[in-house]
Motif scaffolding. Structure first.
Motif, PDB file in Angstrom:
ATOM      1  N   SER A  30       0.813  -1.226   0.000  1.00 22.85           N
ATOM      2  CA  SER A  30       0.000   0.000   0.000  1.00 22.85           C
ATOM      3  C   SER A  30       0.840   1.267   0.000  1.00 22.85           C
ATOM      4  CB  SER A  30      -0.916   0.027   1.229  1.00 22.85           C
ATOM      5  OG  SER A  30      -0.171   0.260   2.417  1.00 22.85           O
ATOM      6  N   LYS A  31       2.122   1.155   0.338  1.00 21.62           N
ATOM      7  CA  LYS A  31       3.057   2.280   0.444  1.00 21.62           C
ATOM      8  C   LYS A  31       2.784   3.166   1.655  1.00 21.62           C
ATOM      9  CE  LYS A  31       4.537   0.644  -3.389  1.00 21.62           C
ATOM     10  NZ  LYS A  31       5.601  -0.379  -3.313  1.00 21.62           N
ATOM     11  N   ALA A 134      -5.165   5.176  -4.844  1.00 14.47           N
ATOM     12  CA  ALA A 134      -4.172   5.100  -3.772  1.00 14.47           C
ATOM     13  C   ALA A 134      -4.864   5.115  -2.412  1.00 14.47           C
ATOM     14  CB  ALA A 134      -3.178   6.254  -3.888  1.00 14.47           C
ATOM     15  N   LYS A 135      -5.890   5.971  -2.280  1.00 13.65           N
ATOM     16  CA  LYS A 135      -6.642   6.025  -1.026  1.00 13.65           C
ATOM     17  C   LYS A 135      -7.359   4.705  -0.770  1.00 13.65           C
ATOM     18  CE  LYS A 135      -7.529  11.020  -0.856  1.00 13.65           C
ATOM     19  NZ  LYS A 135      -8.572  12.073  -0.850  1.00 13.65           N
ATOM     20  N   PRO A 208       1.222  -5.288  -4.995  1.00 16.71           N
ATOM     21  CA  PRO A 208       0.954  -3.851  -5.022  1.00 16.71           C
ATOM     22  C   PRO A 208       0.309  -3.418  -6.341  1.00 16.71           C
ATOM     23  CG  PRO A 208       3.209  -4.300  -4.320  1.00 16.71           C
ATOM     24  CD  PRO A 208       2.653  -5.590  -4.860  1.00 16.71           C
ATOM     25  N   LEU A 209      -0.583  -2.464  -6.253  1.00 15.83           N
ATOM     26  CA  LEU A 209      -1.168  -1.882  -7.460  1.00 15.83           C
ATOM     27  C   LEU A 209      -0.071  -1.292  -8.344  1.00 15.83           C
ATOM     28  CD1 LEU A 209      -3.717  -1.101  -9.061  1.00 15.83           C
ATOM     29  CD2 LEU A 209      -3.825   0.995  -7.696  1.00 15.83           C
ATOM     30  N   ASP A 210       0.994  -0.791  -7.720  1.00 17.63           N
ATOM     31  CA  ASP A 210       2.125  -0.248  -8.480  1.00 17.63           C
ATOM     32  C   ASP A 210       2.697  -1.276  -9.451  1.00 17.63           C
ATOM     33  OD1 ASP A 210       1.788   2.018  -7.030  1.00 17.63           O
ATOM     34  OD2 ASP A 210       3.750   1.999  -6.064  1.00 17.63           O
ATOM     35  N   GLY A 217       2.757  -0.219 -17.981  1.00 17.28           N
ATOM     36  CA  GLY A 217       3.764   0.672 -18.549  1.00 17.28           C
ATOM     37  C   GLY A 217       4.735  -0.062 -19.447  1.00 17.28           C
ATOM     38  N   ARG A 218       5.139  -1.266 -19.019  1.00 18.16           N
ATOM     39  CA  ARG A 218       6.055  -2.061 -19.852  1.00 18.16           C
ATOM     40  C   ARG A 218       5.392  -2.443 -21.166  1.00 18.16           C
ATOM     41  NH1 ARG A 218       7.653  -4.089 -14.730  1.00 18.16           N
ATOM     42  NH2 ARG A 218       6.066  -5.715 -14.765  1.00 18.16           N
TER      43      ARG A 218
END
Length: 227
Positions: A30-31, A134-135, A208-210, A217-218
C-alpha cells in the motif's frame, strides 16, 4: 547477506551518539508508512539475517523482534538508506496491525491543516485523476490489518481467497451485463464494484497496485512485433 556486505552497509550508516539509526517502516503493497523505530548494529544484522524486522528499544534498552509476542511480524522486502546515510527505509509485508494500539499504522492521528480551506482543495486536486485508487488501496490495507467488526472488507478477508475470487467473478459478469444493456449508470456502478473487489484480491495476494501499473507501462513501452 555476507558478513563483509553487512560491514560495508554498517559502515555507510551514520549512527548517532547512542549507536542508533532511525528506521522508517513502510507497507510494501500500500506504500503507507507504518511506524518509526530505531536500529543498532545488532538489530540491523538480525533483520538482514532473519528477513524480519528487529529493533532496539530505547525505553527498555534491549533488542526486540517486531511481532514476537503479537504475531504481527514484518517480512522485509527491501532495505534502503537515504542520501546522508542517517535514516533507513524498510519496506515490509505487514501481518496484522503495525501499531501496539491495534491500528494499521502508528500514524493515525491527523493534525489540523494550516492555511485556509482552499489549500485542502488544492491538495485534493493535486492528487491527479487516480488519487482515489491510492486512497482505496490504503483503506483496504488498513481493513486487512485491523479487521474492524461489521466492515464488509473484513468479511471478505476472513472468508478468504475463494470468497474474494467469487466476488470478482460475479462483479465481472455484472459489468458484462451492464455493458450489454447499454446503461452508462449501471456500468459505472458495476465497474466500481469490480475495481474494489479486484483491489481486495491484490491485497490478499500482497501484490501492489504499483506492480500492475508498471506492467501496463512495460506493455505500452514495448515495441510492436513486426508482422
Amino acid at each position: 547477506m555476507s558478513g563483509q556486505q553487512f560491514e560495508q552497509l554498517a559502515g555507510v550508516v551514520k549512527w548517532d551518539a547512542q549507536g542508533l539509526v532511525p528506521a522508517i517502516v513502510q507497507d510494501a503493497a500500500s506504500k503507507e508508512v507504518l511506524m518509526l523505530a530505531y536500529m543498532n548494529r545488532e538489530s540491523l544484522k538480525l533483520t538482514l539475517e532473519s528477513g524480519e524486522t528487529w529493533f532496539w528499544s530505547r525505553s527498555r534498552s534491549e533488542l526486540w523482534h517486531k511481532g514476537a509476542t503479537s504475531g504481527h511480524t514484518q517480512k522485509v522486502r527491501s532495505l534502503r538508506y537515504d542520501c546522508d546515510g542517517d535514516t533507513l527505509l524498510v519496506t515490509v509485508d505487514q501481518t496484522g496491525p503495525a501499531c501496539h494500539t491495534g491500528k494499521y499504522s502508528c500514524f493515525y492521528n491527523e493534525a489540523a491543516a494550516t492555511g485556509d480551506s482552499s489549500s485542502a482543495e488544492a491538495g485534493s486536486a493535486g492528487e491527479g485523476r487516480f488519487g482515489i485508487l491510492a486512497k482505496l488501496e490504503a483503506t483496504i490495507a488498513q481493513r486487512d490489518a485491523e479487521r474492524p467488526e461489521g466492515a464488509y472488507t473484513t468479511y471478505l478477508f476472513e472468508k478468504g481467497v475463494d470468497k474474494i475470487l467469487k466476488k470478482v467473478g460475479e462483479e465481472a459478469a455484472e459489468v458484462i451485463i451492464a455493458a450489454k444493456n447499454r446503461s452508462r449508470d449501471e456500468l459505472r456502478y458495476e465497474a466500481s464494484d469490480l475495481i474494489f473487489h479486484l483491489m481486495v484480491l491484490l491485497r490478499e495476494q500482497r501484490l501492489p497496485l504499483d506492480d500492475v501499473l508498471a506492467e501496463l507501462g512495460r506493455r505500452h513501452a514495448a515495441k510492436p512485433t513486426p508482422e
